[in-house]
Write an enzyme that holds these catalytic residues in place. Sequence first.
Site, PDB file in Angstrom:
ATOM      1  N   CYS A  29       2.921  -4.679  -5.862  1.00 37.85           N
ATOM      2  CA  CYS A  29       1.870  -4.746  -4.883  1.00 37.85           C
ATOM      3  C   CYS A  29       0.579  -4.343  -5.273  1.00 37.85           C
ATOM      4  O   CYS A  29      -0.412  -5.052  -5.783  1.00 37.85           O
ATOM      5  CB  CYS A  29       2.604  -3.842  -3.582  1.00 37.85           C
ATOM      6  SG  CYS A  29       1.576  -3.867  -2.001  1.00 37.85           S
ATOM      7  N   ARG A  59      -6.019  -9.840  -1.684  1.00 35.98           N
ATOM      8  CA  ARG A  59      -5.465  -8.329  -1.200  1.00 35.98           C
ATOM      9  C   ARG A  59      -5.186  -8.684   0.183  1.00 35.98           C
ATOM     10  O   ARG A  59      -5.866  -9.527   0.957  1.00 35.98           O
ATOM     11  CB  ARG A  59      -6.738  -7.263  -1.398  1.00 35.98           C
ATOM     12  CG  ARG A  59      -6.990  -7.251  -2.757  1.00 35.98           C
ATOM     13  CD  ARG A  59      -7.923  -5.838  -2.912  1.00 35.98           C
ATOM     14  NE  ARG A  59      -7.627  -4.728  -2.623  1.00 35.98           N
ATOM     15  CZ  ARG A  59      -7.720  -4.247  -1.452  1.00 35.98           C
ATOM     16  NH1 ARG A  59      -8.439  -4.739  -0.200  1.00 35.98           N
ATOM     17  NH2 ARG A  59      -7.174  -2.844  -1.176  1.00 35.98           N
ATOM     18  N   ILE A  90       4.684  -4.998   2.179  1.00 34.26           N
ATOM     19  CA  ILE A  90       3.799  -4.092   2.799  1.00 34.26           C
ATOM     20  C   ILE A  90       2.507  -4.252   2.590  1.00 34.26           C
ATOM     21  O   ILE A  90       1.866  -4.013   1.468  1.00 34.26           O
ATOM     22  CB  ILE A  90       4.168  -2.500   2.538  1.00 34.26           C
ATOM     23  CG1 ILE A  90       5.683  -2.224   3.007  1.00 34.26           C
ATOM     24  CG2 ILE A  90       3.543  -1.424   3.476  1.00 34.26           C
ATOM     25  CD1 ILE A  90       6.176  -1.053   2.251  1.00 34.26           C
ATOM     26  N   ARG A  91       1.882  -4.924   3.557  1.00 33.14           N
ATOM     27  CA  ARG A  91       0.288  -5.220   3.326  1.00 33.14           C
ATOM     28  C   ARG A  91      -0.016  -5.768   1.937  1.00 33.14           C
ATOM     29  O   ARG A  91      -0.906  -5.562   1.040  1.00 33.14           O
ATOM     30  CB  ARG A  91      -0.850  -4.009   3.506  1.00 33.14           C
ATOM     31  CG  ARG A  91      -0.716  -3.088   4.835  1.00 33.14           C
ATOM     32  CD  ARG A  91      -1.655  -2.087   4.988  1.00 33.14           C
ATOM     33  NE  ARG A  91      -3.064  -2.387   4.716  1.00 33.14           N
ATOM     34  CZ  ARG A  91      -4.007  -1.457   4.343  1.00 33.14           C
ATOM     35  NH1 ARG A  91      -3.835  -0.222   4.198  1.00 33.14           N
ATOM     36  NH2 ARG A  91      -5.218  -2.090   4.267  1.00 33.14           N
ATOM     37  N   HIS A 179       7.881  -4.907  -3.103  1.00 31.15           N
ATOM     38  CA  HIS A 179       8.464  -3.636  -3.436  1.00 31.15           C
ATOM     39  C   HIS A 179       9.961  -3.597  -3.457  1.00 31.15           C
ATOM     40  O   HIS A 179      10.833  -3.015  -2.791  1.00 31.15           O
ATOM     41  CB  HIS A 179       8.107  -2.444  -2.313  1.00 31.15           C
ATOM     42  CG  HIS A 179       6.542  -2.238  -2.084  1.00 31.15           C
ATOM     43  ND1 HIS A 179       6.086  -1.304  -2.803  1.00 31.15           N
ATOM     44  CD2 HIS A 179       5.787  -2.741  -1.301  1.00 31.15           C
ATOM     45  CE1 HIS A 179       4.610  -1.190  -2.747  1.00 31.15           C
ATOM     46  NE2 HIS A 179       4.341  -1.919  -1.561  1.00 31.15           N
ATOM     47  N   GLU A 181      11.423  -1.619  -5.320  1.00 29.81           N
ATOM     48  CA  GLU A 181      12.008   0.029  -5.256  1.00 29.81           C
ATOM     49  C   GLU A 181      12.476   0.514  -3.806  1.00 29.81           C
ATOM     50  O   GLU A 181      12.925   1.539  -3.730  1.00 29.81           O
ATOM     51  CB  GLU A 181      10.958   0.897  -5.985  1.00 29.81           C
ATOM     52  CG  GLU A 181       9.890   1.280  -5.200  1.00 29.81           C
ATOM     53  CD  GLU A 181       8.694  -0.059  -5.056  1.00 29.81           C
ATOM     54  OE1 GLU A 181       7.617   0.244  -4.422  1.00 29.81           O
ATOM     55  OE2 GLU A 181       9.020  -1.067  -5.691  1.00 29.81           O
TER      56      GLU A 181
END
Length: 208
Positions: A29, A59, A90-91, A179, A181
């Site tokens: 990210c 972005r 996430i964004r 992500h 993780e």
Amino acid sequence: MSLVAARSNLLEPLREFVKVDRKPTWGTCAGLILLAESANKTKKGGQELIGGLDVRVNRNHFGRQTESFQGPLDLPFLGRDAPPFPAVFIRAPIVEKILPHHEGIQTEEIQQDDVVVAPSRQARDSVAQAATAEHVEVLATLVGPAAQNATEGRNINPDQEVGDIVAVRQGNVFGTSFHPELTGDARIHTWWLHEVQSAVRKRDKLKQ
């Protein structure tokens, strides 16, 4: 992240780790943004980049926090018959362009409006130089609107975007828009650990 790194005097050590020594590095990210050689739609005043991946990232491609989502993502590098990975965005950024490799700074990118470019750093030795010269591999794409329309039997414009690039690799530098993780699926981490071990063995062999 770049602001924290700058305030902690970590930007130059990170550039040395990634670009000078070319050690195995994975960014997720915001980490993908930092590892890009070029980024657009940055915060006011721009942001510092580490570099290491010859790509331009966009972005917050998917919008605000409320547009964050999770979806199944095909990752062929995990195995031919591997089940989809539960990717959490996430964004998230995307890779909007694969850039040609340059020994120095991405001069053509500097001429783009609202784009920041990572500073140039010279690889320390022949092993790092060889890793730097490798081409960018696209490891995963998220189905785009054109591909979605095609699956629904609609006519599509071949010039339309067919997917968003969300995972890339250049030598031993790896970046993902999502992500891993934040899931209970450890397959990417397991794969990456093997890649790091392979890179270390390769460096040791070439140094002999």
